[in-house]
Scaffold this motif. Structure first.
Motif, short mmCIF file in Angstrom:
data_model
loop_
_atom_site.label_atom_id
_atom_site.label_comp_id
_atom_site.label_asym_id
_atom_site.label_seq_id
_atom_site.Cartn_x
_atom_site.Cartn_y
_atom_site.Cartn_z
N ALA A 128 0.85 -1.21 0.00
CA ALA A 128 0.00 0.00 0.00
C ALA A 128 0.88 1.25 0.00
O ALA A 128 0.58 2.22 -0.70
N GLU A 129 1.98 1.20 0.76
CA GLU A 129 2.89 2.36 0.79
C GLU A 129 3.46 2.65 -0.59
O GLU A 129 3.84 3.76 -0.90
N MET A 130 3.53 1.61 -1.43
CA MET A 130 4.07 1.80 -2.78
C MET A 130 2.95 2.01 -3.80
O MET A 130 3.19 1.96 -5.00
N GLY A 131 1.73 2.19 -3.32
CA GLY A 131 0.62 2.53 -4.21
C GLY A 131 -0.11 1.34 -4.80
O GLY A 131 -0.84 1.49 -5.78
N PHE A 132 0.09 0.16 -4.23
CA PHE A 132 -0.60 -1.03 -4.76
C PHE A 132 -1.90 -1.26 -4.00
O PHE A 132 -1.96 -1.12 -2.78
N GLY A 181 -5.85 -14.05 -11.67
CA GLY A 181 -6.35 -12.73 -11.25
C GLY A 181 -5.75 -11.60 -12.08
O GLY A 181 -6.37 -10.55 -12.25
N GLN A 182 -4.53 -11.83 -12.62
CA GLN A 182 -3.90 -10.82 -13.50
C GLN A 182 -4.84 -10.48 -14.65
O GLN A 182 -5.07 -9.32 -14.98
N ILE A 183 -5.37 -11.54 -15.29
CA ILE A 183 -6.25 -11.34 -16.45
C ILE A 183 -7.51 -10.58 -16.02
O ILE A 183 -7.95 -9.65 -16.68
N ARG A 184 -8.06 -10.97 -14.88
CA ARG A 184 -9.30 -10.34 -14.43
C ARG A 184 -9.09 -8.86 -14.12
O ARG A 184 -9.92 -8.02 -14.46
N VAL A 185 -7.98 -8.52 -13.44
CA VAL A 185 -7.72 -7.10 -13.14
C VAL A 185 -7.48 -6.33 -14.43
O VAL A 185 -8.01 -5.24 -14.63
N MET A 186 -6.69 -6.91 -15.33
CA MET A 186 -6.38 -6.21 -16.59
C MET A 186 -7.66 -5.95 -17.38
O MET A 186 -7.86 -4.84 -17.87
N ARG A 187 -8.52 -6.95 -17.47
CA ARG A 187 -9.75 -6.77 -18.26
C ARG A 187 -10.66 -5.72 -17.63
O ARG A 187 -11.43 -5.07 -18.32
N ARG A 195 -1.59 -0.96 -10.48
CA ARG A 195 -0.69 -1.43 -9.42
C ARG A 195 -1.58 -2.21 -8.47
O ARG A 195 -2.35 -1.64 -7.71
N ALA A 196 -1.48 -3.52 -8.56
CA ALA A 196 -2.41 -4.35 -7.80
C ALA A 196 -1.70 -5.50 -7.12
O ALA A 196 -0.67 -5.99 -7.61
N ILE A 197 -2.24 -5.90 -5.97
CA ILE A 197 -1.84 -7.19 -5.41
C ILE A 197 -3.10 -8.01 -5.23
O ILE A 197 -4.17 -7.49 -4.95
N LEU A 198 -2.95 -9.32 -5.44
CA LEU A 198 -4.10 -10.22 -5.36
C LEU A 198 -3.77 -11.36 -4.42
O LEU A 198 -3.02 -12.27 -4.79
N PRO A 199 -4.32 -11.31 -3.21
CA PRO A 199 -4.05 -12.40 -2.26
C PRO A 199 -5.12 -13.48 -2.38
O PRO A 199 -6.22 -13.20 -2.87
N GLY A 200 -4.83 -14.67 -1.92
CA GLY A 200 -5.89 -15.68 -1.84
C GLY A 200 -5.37 -17.10 -1.82
O GLY A 200 -4.20 -17.36 -2.06
N MET A 201 -6.31 -18.01 -1.52
CA MET A 201 -6.00 -19.43 -1.44
C MET A 201 -5.80 -20.03 -2.82
O MET A 201 -6.52 -19.69 -3.76
N CYS A 202 -4.84 -20.89 -2.91
CA CYS A 202 -4.60 -21.63 -4.15
C CYS A 202 -4.57 -23.11 -3.80
O CYS A 202 -4.37 -23.48 -2.64
N TYR A 203 -4.75 -23.95 -4.80
CA TYR A 203 -4.89 -25.39 -4.56
C TYR A 203 -4.07 -26.17 -5.58
O TYR A 203 -4.06 -25.82 -6.76
N ARG A 204 -3.39 -27.15 -5.07
CA ARG A 204 -2.65 -28.00 -6.02
C ARG A 204 -2.73 -29.44 -5.58
O ARG A 204 -2.76 -29.73 -4.38
N TYR A 205 -2.73 -30.31 -6.56
CA TYR A 205 -2.72 -31.72 -6.27
C TYR A 205 -1.26 -32.09 -6.06
O TYR A 205 -0.50 -32.25 -7.00
N VAL A 221 1.49 -10.01 -7.51
CA VAL A 221 1.79 -8.59 -7.65
C VAL A 221 1.71 -8.28 -9.15
O VAL A 221 2.25 -9.04 -9.96
N LEU A 222 1.04 -7.20 -9.51
CA LEU A 222 0.96 -6.85 -10.92
C LEU A 222 1.04 -5.35 -11.10
O LEU A 222 0.33 -4.59 -10.45
N ALA A 223 1.97 -4.94 -11.99
CA ALA A 223 2.05 -3.53 -12.37
C ALA A 223 2.02 -3.48 -13.89
O ALA A 223 2.76 -4.20 -14.56
N VAL A 224 1.12 -2.68 -14.42
CA VAL A 224 1.04 -2.51 -15.88
C VAL A 224 0.97 -1.02 -16.18
O VAL A 224 0.32 -0.27 -15.46
N GLY A 225 1.69 -0.60 -17.21
CA GLY A 225 1.67 0.81 -17.58
C GLY A 225 2.62 1.01 -18.75
O GLY A 225 3.01 0.05 -19.42
#
Ligand code: PHE
Length: 347
Positions: A128-132, A181-187, A195-205, A221-225
């Protein structure tokens, strides 16, 4: 001269009996019963008064006098007894209801924040301090978002890295990473800078071990510009790592491969257990891997709605459980979701 009226003797007996009984009384209720019995309408004293008219003239004054004396004596004794009874009742009440203030109190059970909540909040505030900004994306993903749109076609061997749980419905998976989540934020944002961060649970076998769980958190973490470079990525991630661990921890970027970033890297931090000399925690290498990162692949930018000729970006993905393990020297990742209070209450 007529005989002494019998009532005088009766009064004397009644007084003696009444006083004797009164001395035994301890409670309010028998006290009232006593009052009815010895001072009430049909008591000996009261009938003595009403008998005066029937007494022979010469004894009338005497009967009245004696009855008065007895009445007064009984009333005085009653008043005294009532005082004692009330006092005793109060004392009993105080002792019975006494609170032992020296007893140790019962400790209320207090909850606490889960260690992952704590580390996620730290990560959020540093970014957040870096604007995300924090975005939330879904746990149940389409195969398209989780793989296809991230440049991982079906049957590509890179999919082996992200084997996951499928359901009966084809094309629906539990996300294996937060990268979809990168695709969802970009769209959602195109063509604005991100400038976004996307936290959350992930699952793997996965084969469960002290390092791997079938469910775990990630923070994307995603920054696009325009004109976002590898140098921006390095500066941002270094700034983050130094604020998270300590100001002079050394980092390095090691070449790696992810289908959705090009070039790709792994960021390592110097092992703070051995300060880079090599120990069991860093398996002798002196470095600890903390995240994957890279420059967003042009195909991914395009899938997100950004023209790769005009825009660029960087992305990174980290595992906050791994970060907690490093921060608190926790040796087994399974403690996080094992729900054992002995572990949880330490934070
Ligand atoms: N999604 C990758 C993983 O799960 C991490 C990553 C994210 C790598 C973003 C590069 C860029 O391992």
């Amino acid at each position: 001269m007529s005989e002494k009226p019998i009532i005088l003797a009766e009064l004397e007996i009644a007084q003696q009996k009444a006083l004797a009984l009164l001395a035994e009384i301890q409670d309010e209720e028998p006290l009232q019963a006593w009052k009815r019995e010895y001072l009430g309408k049909s008591s000996t004293v009261m009938s003595a008064f009403s008998s005066i008219g029937q007494q022979s003239k010469e004894f009338r004054p005497l009967v009245g006098q004696v009855a008065n004396q007895v009445k007064q004596a009984l009333e005085a004794a009653l008043e005294e007894r009532a005082r004692i009874v009330t006092e005793a009742a109060l004392t009993r009440k105080i002792t019975d209801e006494r609170v032992d203030v020296t007893l140790p109190g019962r400790q209320p059970i207090t909850g606490g924040l889960h260690p992952q909540t704590l580390v996620l909040r730290r990560i959020f505030s540093i970014f957040a301090e870096m604007g995300f900004q924090v975005y939330r994306s879904r746990d149940v993903e389409s195969d398209e978002h989780n793989f296809e749109l991230l440049n991982i076609p079906a049957h590509h061997p890179a999919r082996d890295m992200w084997d996951t749980f499928h359901i009966d419905q084809p094309g629906v998976v539990l996300r294996t990473h937060t990268s979809p989540g990168q695709i969802r934020v970009m769209r959602e944002q195109a063509p604005n800078p991100i400038r976004a961060i996307l936290p959350g649970m992930c699952y793997r076998y996965e084969q469960i071990s002290s390092r791997s769980e079938i469910q775990f958190n990630q923070v994307e973490v995603l920054a696009v510009g325009k004109n976002i470079t590898f140098g921006d990525m390095k500066g941002t991630l270094n700034g983050f790592v130094r604020r998270l661990f300590n100001a002079d921890v050394r980092t390095r970027l090691r070449p790696s491969y992810f289908p959705f970033t090009e070039p790709s890297a792994e960021m390592d931090v110097e092992c703070f257990v051995c300060a880079g000399k090599g120990c069991s925690v860093c398996k002798g290498s002196g470095w600890l891997e903390i995240m994957g990162c890279g420059i967003v692949h042009p195909a991914v930018l395009k899938n997100g709605g950004y023209d790769p000729e005009v825009y660029s970006g960087f992305a990174a993905g980290m595992g906050p459980e791994r970060i907690s393990m490093l921060l608190h020297k926790i040796e087994d990742i399974r403690y996080f979701w094992g729900n054992d209070a002995r572990f949880l209450e330490q934070f």
